[in-house]
Design a protein around this motif. Structure first.
Motif, mmCIF file in Angstrom:
data_model
loop_
_atom_site.group_PDB
_atom_site.id
_atom_site.type_symbol
_atom_site.label_atom_id
_atom_site.label_comp_id
_atom_site.label_asym_id
_atom_site.label_seq_id
_atom_site.Cartn_x
_atom_site.Cartn_y
_atom_site.Cartn_z
ATOM 1 N N THR A 174 22.188 19.657 31.835
ATOM 2 C CA THR A 174 21.340 18.588 31.410
ATOM 3 C C THR A 174 20.085 19.486 30.865
ATOM 4 N N LYS A 180 16.490 17.419 31.681
ATOM 5 C CA LYS A 180 15.722 15.879 31.423
ATOM 6 C C LYS A 180 17.150 14.678 31.667
ATOM 7 N N SER A 238 18.987 11.735 31.822
ATOM 8 C CA SER A 238 19.059 10.526 31.890
ATOM 9 C C SER A 238 19.271 9.120 32.860
ATOM 10 N N GLU A 284 22.524 9.946 34.344
ATOM 11 C CA GLU A 284 22.349 11.050 34.907
ATOM 12 C C GLU A 284 21.692 10.565 36.972
#
Length: 59
Positions: free
Chosen positions: A28, A31, A33, A36
């Protein structure tokens, strides 16, 4: 590879779970989501349970 959020407990070692956490962060780019983030939180709980299990086994 997303975990099955309905499966309680951990049969994996702390090292295995830690590697999956690291792979998530690499994948990722640091970062997360919302989905995630939920996966990360699940993995951290699984990792902590695995650590506790390893400490109990060592005692």
């Amino acid at each position: 590879m997303s975990p099955d959020f309905s499966t309680p407990g951990s049969v994996r070692s702390a090292a295995e779970v830690n590697e999956e956490i690291r792979a998530l962060w690499r994948r990722t780019g640091g970062k997360l989501s919302a989905e995630e983030r939920a996966e990360y939180e699940f993995l951290v709980v699984e990792w902590a349970a695995a650590i506790r299990g390893e400490v109990v086994e060592a005692a």
